[in-house]
Structures are given as structure tokens and as C-alpha cells.
Design a protein around this motif. Structure first.
Motif, PDB file in Angstrom:
ATOM      1  N   HIS A 108       4.280  12.021  -7.034  1.00  0.00           N
ATOM      2  CA  HIS A 108       5.194  10.882  -6.889  1.00  0.00           C
ATOM      3  C   HIS A 108       6.221  11.161  -5.791  1.00  0.00           C
ATOM      4  CE1 HIS A 108       7.347   7.298  -8.221  1.00  0.00           C
ATOM      5  NE2 HIS A 108       8.453   7.990  -8.025  1.00  0.00           N
ATOM      6  N   HIS A 162       0.495   9.126 -16.493  1.00  0.00           N
ATOM      7  CA  HIS A 162       1.622   8.844 -15.612  1.00  0.00           C
ATOM      8  C   HIS A 162       2.473  10.091 -15.488  1.00  0.00           C
ATOM      9  CE1 HIS A 162       4.373   8.802 -19.058  1.00  0.00           C
ATOM     10  NE2 HIS A 162       3.445   8.141 -19.700  1.00  0.00           N
ATOM     11  N   TRP A 213      -0.128   4.730  -9.677  1.00  0.00           N
ATOM     12  CA  TRP A 213       1.115   4.084 -10.140  1.00  0.00           C
ATOM     13  C   TRP A 213       2.218   4.193  -9.084  1.00  0.00           C
ATOM     14  CZ3 TRP A 213       0.476   0.876 -13.804  1.00  0.00           C
ATOM     15  CH2 TRP A 213      -0.253   1.158 -14.960  1.00  0.00           C
ATOM     16  N   SER A 214       2.342   5.409  -8.512  1.00  0.00           N
ATOM     17  CA  SER A 214       3.449   5.654  -7.569  1.00  0.00           C
ATOM     18  C   SER A 214       3.346   4.720  -6.361  1.00  0.00           C
ATOM     19  CB  SER A 214       3.454   7.111  -7.106  1.00  0.00           C
ATOM     20  OG  SER A 214       3.636   7.951  -8.233  1.00  0.00           O
ATOM     21  N   SER A 218       4.055   1.049  -7.430  1.00  0.00           N
ATOM     22  CA  SER A 218       5.449   0.739  -7.750  1.00  0.00           C
ATOM     23  C   SER A 218       6.364   0.839  -6.532  1.00  0.00           C
ATOM     24  CB  SER A 218       5.963   1.697  -8.832  1.00  0.00           C
ATOM     25  OG  SER A 218       6.027   3.008  -8.313  1.00  0.00           O
ATOM     26  N   GLU A 219       5.853   1.368  -5.433  1.00  0.00           N
ATOM     27  CA  GLU A 219       6.688   1.559  -4.238  1.00  0.00           C
ATOM     28  C   GLU A 219       6.749   0.246  -3.450  1.00  0.00           C
ATOM     29  OE1 GLU A 219       8.997   2.182  -1.841  1.00  0.00           O
ATOM     30  OE2 GLU A 219       8.724   4.246  -2.556  1.00  0.00           O
ATOM     31  N   ASP A 220       7.858  -0.458  -3.575  1.00  0.00           N
ATOM     32  CA  ASP A 220       7.969  -1.788  -2.971  1.00  0.00           C
ATOM     33  C   ASP A 220       7.938  -1.780  -1.449  1.00  0.00           C
ATOM     34  OD1 ASP A 220       8.033  -3.062  -5.388  1.00  0.00           O
ATOM     35  OD2 ASP A 220      10.225  -3.032  -5.542  1.00  0.00           O
ATOM     36  N   VAL A 226       1.166  -7.262  -8.492  1.00  0.00           N
ATOM     37  CA  VAL A 226       2.251  -6.307  -8.223  1.00  0.00           C
ATOM     38  C   VAL A 226       2.684  -6.380  -6.767  1.00  0.00           C
ATOM     39  CG1 VAL A 226       2.836  -3.848  -8.108  1.00  0.00           C
ATOM     40  CG2 VAL A 226       1.566  -4.732 -10.068  1.00  0.00           C
ATOM     41  N   LYS A 227       1.702  -6.466  -5.867  1.00  0.00           N
ATOM     42  CA  LYS A 227       2.028  -6.384  -4.434  1.00  0.00           C
ATOM     43  C   LYS A 227       2.368  -7.744  -3.830  1.00  0.00           C
ATOM     44  CE  LYS A 227       1.801  -1.969  -3.732  1.00  0.00           C
ATOM     45  NZ  LYS A 227       2.955  -1.193  -3.278  1.00  0.00           N
TER      46      LYS A 227
END
Ligand SMILES: [Zn+2]
Length: 397
Positions: free
Chosen positions: A206, A234, A239-240, A243-245, A269-270
């Protein structure tokens, strides 16, 4: 059939708005877009979309970007013939993709791409940049995918600049595993040069992913593929990256590389930070059947576009559908409208490359356009005509 006739105007419904328009073309560019008064039965009217842009193509219609044991002339001709076939598939700009290999092999492939661009205008106009996917990747089984372990290595700036020189400065996308020694410094340099740096074929933690994004990485390459068969629940690198916007993601939405549910989750999500890529190998666009390959022995291409090892049908042997088919799958899996799915394969990749003349239908942009029939009930699209810089390069009546 490949024909090249200049087009001065086209009519159809804009994919973006559904509006019937007349588009006038001049000097290879879009000169004017106006509402169309032309009366045609609604069902017969075709849709107009920007030409598709594919950030990752290894080969198409039997032609391979990463040829080995071939003369430079053979390589150049292969690239020219491949560009014709890619154009006919509705992709008007793409990044031929370099896979992991020895220094000389990569150097030769980049040289061939440069020479093909210098010799043929249409090749130069269609190859918007080169995607260097290897060799700075994870060497672990799973993350490395099909990249040969013996040639995977740590990033080296001098080596990269030699390759960039061989390509004539055409490398515009680099995929890198940020956990490799020297990767962060390399990411910073590449980002400074304006190159789109992608995280991919990685087993990064991560923290390593966050550090790569801090250093300038902006996209995940085919997120969800090239991964271990089993991962910690996790955190893990999927996931990392999800979740990274700050990270966009490319995905292979061909119906085989990711389960439809995964495509849907990544899309949710994206949102707007999603790009569709084909990652097509040279057997893409070929007839179903058994083929011999120089690396993987016998492979079988199914009518569905699934390409698998003949001896082990559970194992994929690469991606074998065109980007327009990925657009269709994406609509089916996510419920997206045509306009949204097309944007993921036109405007989004153009923006990531920093291209402001392609990927949208606007006055002043290059006239890179496709005309397509859309069967909304079936969820299928078929490309009827392809226009590259004002010239019709493909047409199906
Ligand atoms: Zn890959």
C-alpha cells in the motif's frame, strides 16, 4: 476493404448528445458541426463517435508489434499492415505496446516503429505514442503475467533514454512496478518528461503504491489482471489502487480477463477515471481456431474472443478482441450508456496522454471519426465507416 477517399461531410447522430448533425470536414479536421435538417428514417441513421483510442495493443489481425528473428524491413511492413487493420477496427489512434525482452530486441522494435512512422504518414498519424509495458516489472509469478522472467529488471535511466532515442521520442506511456529498486526516481523523471506513468504488473505494498503516486504515477495498467492467484484480504495492491483517487485505471473489459462483476465495481469506484484498453495480442481479429505461437505453444481462439492455452483451457493466452468489443462488454456489464462507454475509449485516453486534438468531436479537432450502427436491445454496435484525418479508411455498406 481499405480505401482512402477524402470525405467532406458526414451526417448522423452524435454519440455524445443524440443530436442529428451535419459535420463538415476540411484539411483533415472538423470544420463545422451544425444541426442536420436532412430527413431520414430514424432507424437508418448511424451514430457518429470519435475514433477509438487504445493505449495498449501488442498486435492485431496476425501482426505482432514485438517480432523477433525478423529483418528490420519485415518489422516495418508488419507495423504498416497492422495499422491498416487496427484502423479498420475503428481505432484511429493507438499505442503499440512493448513487452519485456532483452535490450537489443526492445531497441529493434522501437527502431522499427520509428522507421515505420517516418516512412508512412498514416502510421505516424495513427501511432499516437508507444507504451513501454516492460521490462521494469515484478518478477513474481502472477504479477509478471506472461512477461519473461529472465528479462525483467530494475529501472535504469540511461537504458530508457537510449530506447527513447531509438523510438524518436515516441514513448509516451510507461508501466512500472513501483517496488523495484530505483522505480520512484524513474517515475519522477518520466513524469517530468510528460510521460504517462502507470503502475502495473506489480506486487507493491500500500505504501509503495502511495509513494509511486506521490512521485507522479497517474494510472493503473489493466487493473485486476497480472495478480497473484491468492491475495491477502486487505490491504492488497488491488484495493490500494482502487482506493487511490489520484489514479485512473485501465481495464480489459473483454468478458474474459475480468469477471463482469469486477468490471462493474471498478467502474463504480473509478467513475470518470476509467479507460478501456484491448491489450490485444496478434491473434485478435482472427478467425476462431487453433494457432501455434512462438512463445506459448498451441493456443485456441474461441468464437467468443477468449484466447486460451490449448493444453490448459483454464489459462488465458492474452486478449483477443478489439476495443469496440470492449466498449460493448462495458455497456453490458455496467449498464453504461453508449456515450459513457465511448468516452472511456476516446476522450479519457486522450486526456491522459495530454492530446487536445483527438478523442472528441469539436470544431478544430482532427476528423478522426467512426460511424456505427447501435442495436440498443442487443447491446451491440457495428462499425460501418472509419475516417482518419478526413479520409475514409474503412467502409462497410
Ligand atoms: Zn500486461
Amino acid at each position: 476493404m481499405s480505401i482512402e477517399t477524402a470525405v467532406t461531410e458526414i451526417r448522423g447522430k452524435l454519440v455524445t448528445t443524440g443530436e442529428s448533425v451535419l459535420i463538415e470536414l476540411e484539411g483533415g479536421r472538423i470544420a463545422k458541426i451544425s444541426p442536420s435538417s436532412h430527413q431520414e428514417p430514424d432507424n437508418d441513421e448511424l451514430w457518429i463517435a470519435p475514433g477509438l483510442i487504445d493505449l495498449q495493443i501488442n498486435g492485431y489481425a496476425g501482426y505482432d508489434v514485438n517480432l523477433s528473428d525478423s529483418s528490420m524491413e519485415e518489422r516495418i511492413e508488419t507495423i504498416r499492415l497492422m495499422v491498416d487493420k487496427v484502423l479498420a477496427s475503428g481505432v484511429t489512434s493507438f499505442c503499440p505496446t512493448i513487452i519485456t525482452a532483452g535490450y537489443e530486441q526492445i531497441n529493434d522494435t522501437l527502431t522499427a516503429l520509428r522507421l515505420a512512422c517516418e516512412r508512412y504518414t498514416v502510421v505516424d498519424e495513427t501511432i499516437v505514442g508507444i507504451h513501454m509495458e516492460g521490462p521494469y516489472l515484478s518478477d513474481q509469478d502472477g504479477p509478471r503475467g506472461a512477461h519473461p522472467k529472465e528479462h525483467i529488471r530494475d529501472p535504469e535511466w540511461t537504458e530508457f533514454t537510449n530506447w527513447q532515442h531509438a523510438s524518436g521520442g515516441r514513448i509516451r506511456v510507461v508501466t512500472i512496478a513501483p517496488e523495484r529498486s530505483g522505480a520512484l526516481a524513474m517515475i519522477r523523471e518520466l513524469a517530468r518528461e510528460g510521460i504517462l506513468v502507470c503502475i502495473g504488473h506489480t506486487a507493491a505494498t500500500h505504501e509503495e503504491i502511495a509513494a509511486a503516486v506521490d512521485a507522479g504515477a497517474r494510472m493503473s495498467t489493466h487493473l485486476g489482471n497480472a495478480a497473484h492467484l491468492q491475495l491477502p484480504r486487505h490491504p492488497n495492491y488491488i484495493w490500494s489502487q482502487l482506493s487511490e483517487d489520484r489514479l485512473s485505471a485501465s481495464i480489459i473489459a473483454d468478458g474474459h480477463h475480468l469477471h463482469p462483476s469486477v468490471v462493474k465495481v471498478i467502474a463504480r469506484v473509478k467513475h470518470d477515471r476509467l479507460v478501456l484498453v484491448s491489450d490485444a495480442v496478434h491473434l485478435a481479429g482472427m478467425k476462431a481456431g487453433i494457432y501455434k505461437t512462438h512463445v506459448g505453444g498451441e493456443v485456441e481462439l474461441l468464437p467468443s474472443g477468449r484466447l486460451q492455452m490449448a493444453a490448459n483451457p483454464l489459462m488465458l493466452a492474452g486478449a483477443a478482441v478489439s476495443l469496440s468489443e470492449c466498449v460493448q462488454c462495458f455497456m453490458r456489464f455496467t449498464g453504461a450508456e453508449l456515450s459513457e462507454a465511448v468516452r472511456m475509449a476516446t476522450l479519457k485516453p486522450a486526456q491522459l496522454l495530454g492530446e487536445q486534438q483527438i478523442g472528441a468531436i469539436e470544431a478544430g479537432y482532427w476528423a478522426d471519426l467512426i460511424l456505427l450502427a447501435w442495436d440498443k436491445r442487443e447491446g451491440s454496435i457495428s462499425i460501418r465507416s472509419v475516417i482518419k484525418r478526413g479520409k475514409q479508411v474503412h467502409n462497410i455498406q
